[in-house]
Design an enzyme around this catalytic site. Structure first.
Site, short mmCIF file in Angstrom:
data_model
loop_
_atom_site.label_atom_id
_atom_site.label_comp_id
_atom_site.label_asym_id
_atom_site.label_seq_id
_atom_site.Cartn_x
_atom_site.Cartn_y
_atom_site.Cartn_z
N GLU A 66 0.81 -1.21 0.00
CA GLU A 66 0.00 0.00 0.00
C GLU A 66 0.85 1.27 0.00
OE1 GLU A 66 -3.74 2.24 0.38
OE2 GLU A 66 -3.11 0.33 -0.46
N THR A 109 -11.00 7.55 -13.58
CA THR A 109 -10.11 7.04 -12.54
C THR A 109 -10.48 5.64 -12.07
OG1 THR A 109 -8.92 7.76 -10.54
CG2 THR A 109 -11.34 7.96 -10.53
#
Length: 538
Positions: free
Chosen positions: A359, A491
Site C-alpha cells: 500500500e 479514474t
C-alpha cells in the site's frame, strides 16, 4: 532537473509531435504469444464474478473468505454496475445484458445502508460505468443514462447555496449533505462523468457544477505552483491544509485536469496549464532519487514545506497520467520522467516475496531522510537491498490497479515489451497468491508467501474487476482496441470516447498566481484519506 523548467522544454523537444498529441505510438502491434494471457484474465474475472453471483448478488462486494457480502456503496450492487463495461470489453454479452437489466431496476432515491454516500465513489463507479456502457454498446440502452441522471440528481445536493465545492458525503434517505471538510480528489474528480452526462441529457448543469469545483480549487493560492494541497472546506471555498501529494486525497484531481482537457478538447487552457504547472513544480521541487538504487520518486511536502520521502500504490497512477499528458503537450521530458517513476513503482512489486506491491512505502533521498516514521533494523536492511522500505502498517495489497495501470500506458506509449513481461509477472503472482476460498482476495502482508485465510483480506472491491483485470486485459489486447489516442479512461478505468486529438494542449505557459504562505496551521483536525478505512485496526 536544475536550471530549466520541464514545461519550458515544450518548444525545444517535440519528438512526440511527429504524430500530434496522440499517446500511442503508430503501428503498435502485440507480439505473438501474449494475447493468450487474456484467457487467464477472463478466467480470473469469471471465477470471482461467479463467486459474487453465488454469495453476494445484488449487494456491493463479495467477501471471499467468509463467503458473504458487504454494502459499502449504497447497497445498490456496485460490483454489477461497476463492471458493465468490463463485461462488454471482454465479450461477455450475456453477463452484460443481465447487468443492464439489474441496473435498470435500481432505485437510487434510497440507500440500503445507514452510512452516508460518497459523491466521489458513486460518481466514478455507478455514474461512470453506466455512461461508459451506454456509449460502448452503441447507445442501445438509454435506461443507463436515465439511471445515471437519477443518481447524479441525488448527488447534486452536495452543492449547498453558492458553494462552488461540494460536500463529500450525502445522506440519500434525507437528501442532506454531511457538512465537513472535503479533499481535492473527491471534489475535483467529477468532470469527466458529469460533463458526459450533460452531453447525453442536454442538461449543462451537471457539467457546470463539476467544472466549477475544479475552477475554484485551481484559482486558490498553492504551496507550490499548480500543486493544490489536499484538503478544502466547501463552506469557505478555501484550502484547509497545505499538504502536497500525488497520492490519496489529491491524486485524481490532478489526473482529471489533463484528462478533461483531452475528453472535451476545450480551448480553455486552465485545465491543461494547471496540470502542466503542477508537473513542472513536481519535477523541480518534489522529484527525488533514492540514496540506494537511484530510483526516481515524487515525494510529498508537508504543511511546513518539508519534503516527506514517501510513496504509495495509489500515487503510482501518476506515471501513466504523466505519459498521457506529456504526449498531449508534446513534451518528452515529462514522458521520460514518468517512465522512470513507473520503473520505481514496478520495483515495489519486484522486490517483495510475492511479487505484489504494498500500500505505501518510504525511502531516503538526495533531499533528506524524513519519512514521518522511525525505520527499524529490518526496514533499513530492506532499504539497503531495494531502495525503499514498507511503511509501518502498510504491508497489504488491497487489489489496487495503479501500478498495472501505468504499466499499460507505458506499453502503449513506447512499445517496449518489458512492460508486457511485467504484466505477465503480476498475473502469475495473482494466480499463485490471491486465490481465496471463493474468488480472489487481497493480502494483508505481501511478504508472506504462505497461502492462508488469515492472510486474505475478506473484501473484494469492485475495482478488482473494473480496473486491475481490465488494464491487464487491455495490455494483452490488440493495441488498436481502446487506443489511448481514441479513449480517455476515468479514474475507475471506465473508457469514454474522445474526439480527434488537437495538435497540442495548453498555452505553453506556466500558471502565475499568488503562492500560499508556509508553514500552514490547520484550524481543526483533518479527515484521514489513506490508508483504506476498512483495513485500519487489523
Amino acid at each position: 532537473m536544475k536550471g530549466a523548467s520541464a514545461f519550458a522544454l515544450l518548444v525545444s523537444s517535440n519528438l512526440a509531435g511527429v504524430w500530434g498529441a496522440n499517446v500511442q505510438i503508430p503501428g503498435l502491434q502485440l507480439p505473438p504469444g501474449f494475447q493468450s494471457h487474456q484467457t487467464e484474465i477472463k478466467n480470473i474475472f469469471l471465477t470471482t464474478y461467479n463467486a459474487y453471483k453465488k454469495y453476494a448478488w445484488g449487494h456491493d462486494d463479495l467477501t471471499p473468505v467468509s463467503m458473504s457480502f458487504t454494502d459499502g456503496y449504497g447497497g445498490w450492487g456496485t460490483t454489477i454496475v461497476d463492471n458493465l463495461d468490463t463485461m462488454w470489453i471482454m465479450g461477455e454479452e450475456d453477463l452484460f445484458r443481465e447487468a443492464v437489466e439489474f441496473t435498470s431496476q435500481i432505485d437510487y432515491n434510497i440507500s440500503h445502508t445507514d452510512s452516508t454516500i460518497s459523491v466521489f465513489e458513486t460518481t466514478i463507479r455507478y455514474l461512470a460505468a453506466s455512461l461508459s456502457a451506454y456509449e460502448l454498446s452503441g447507445q442501445k440502452y438509454p435506461i443507463l443514462v436515465t439511471k445515471a441522471k437519477q443518481v447524479a440528481d441525488k448527488l447534486s445536493v452536495g452543492w449547498v447555496g453558492d458553494n462552488k465545492v461540494p460536500f463529500g458525503e450525502i445522506d440519500f434517505n434525507t437528501s442532506t449533505p454531511q457538512v465537513a471538510v472535503n479533499n481535492i480528489a473527491e471534489a475535483g474528480t467529477l468532470t469527466l462523468e458529469w460533463s458526459t452526462l450533460s452531453r447525453f441529457t442536454g442538461n449543462d448543469t451537471y457539467r457546470s457544477l463539476a467544472e466549477g469545483s475544479v475552477r475554484q480549487i485551481a484559482s486558490l493560492p498553492d504551496p507550490l505552483p499548480g500543486l493544490a494541497p489536499q484538503d478544502i472546506d466547501p463552506t469557505t471555498g478555501q484550502f484547509a491544509d497545505a499538504y502536497i501529494t500525488w497520492g490519496g486525497g489529491s491524486d485524481s484531481y490532478f489526473e482529471y485536469l489533463i484528462k478533461y482537457a483531452r475528453l472535451t478538447n476545450t480551448d480553455d487552457n486552465i485545465f491543461a496549464d494547471t496540470w502542466a504547472t503542477a508537473v513542472d513544480s513536481s519535477i523541480q521541487h518534489l522529484a527525488v532519487t533514492s540514496t540506494v538504487g537511484n530510483h526516481l520518486y515524487i515525494a510529498d511536502q508537508d504543511d511546513s514545506g518539508e519534503i516527506v520521502n514517501v510513496g504509495s500504490h495509489l500515487a503510482c497512477y501518476l506515471a501513466g497520467n504523466w505519459i498521457l499528458g506529456g504526449r498531449m503537450l508534446n513534451n518528452d521530458t515529462i514522458v521520460n520522467t514518468a517512465l522512470r517513476v513507473n520503473d520505481a513503482c514496478w520495483n515495489t512489486y519486484a522486490s517483495t516475496a510475492t511479487g505484489i506491491g504494498m500500500e505505501a512505502f518510504a525511502y531516503f533521498s538526495n533531499k533528506g531522510n524524513y519519512t514521518g516514521q522511525d525505520p527499524d533494523a529490518d526496514d533499513l536492511a530492506f532499504y539497503n537491498e531495494h531502495g525503499f522500505f514498507i511503511q509501518s502498517g502498510a504491508d497489504y495489497y488491497y487489489l489496487r490497479p495503479e501500478v498495472l495501470e501505468s504499466n499499460f500506458y507505458a506499453w502503449r506509449a513506447t512499445g517496449n515489451t518489458e512492460y508486457l513481461n511485467r504484466a505477465v509477472s503480476a498475473l502469475e503472482s495473482f494466480e499463485k497468491y490471491l486465490k481465496a476460498p471463493v474468488g480472489y482476495a487481497g493480502l494483508w502482508n505481501v511478504s508472506d508467501t504462505v497461502t492462508s485465510d488469515d492472510n486474505f483480506i475478506d473484501d473484494t472491491q469492485s475495482f478488482w474487476y473494473a480496473e486491475v483485470l481490465k488494464y491487464l486485459w487491455l495490455t494483452f489486447d490488440d493495441p488498436d482496441n481502446f487506443s489511448l489516442n481514441d479513449y480517455v479512461f476515468n479514474t475507475e478505468a471506465h473508457p469514454f470516447q474522445a474526439p480527434p486529438a488537437k495538435a497540442s494542449y495548453g498555452s505553453g505557459k506556466l500558471v502565475q498566481k499568488e503562492t500560499m504562505k508556509l508553514p500552514f496551521t490547520a484550524a481543526a483536525p483533518l479527515p484521514e484519506v489513506s490508508f483504506a478505512p476498512i483495513l485500519q485496526g487489523h
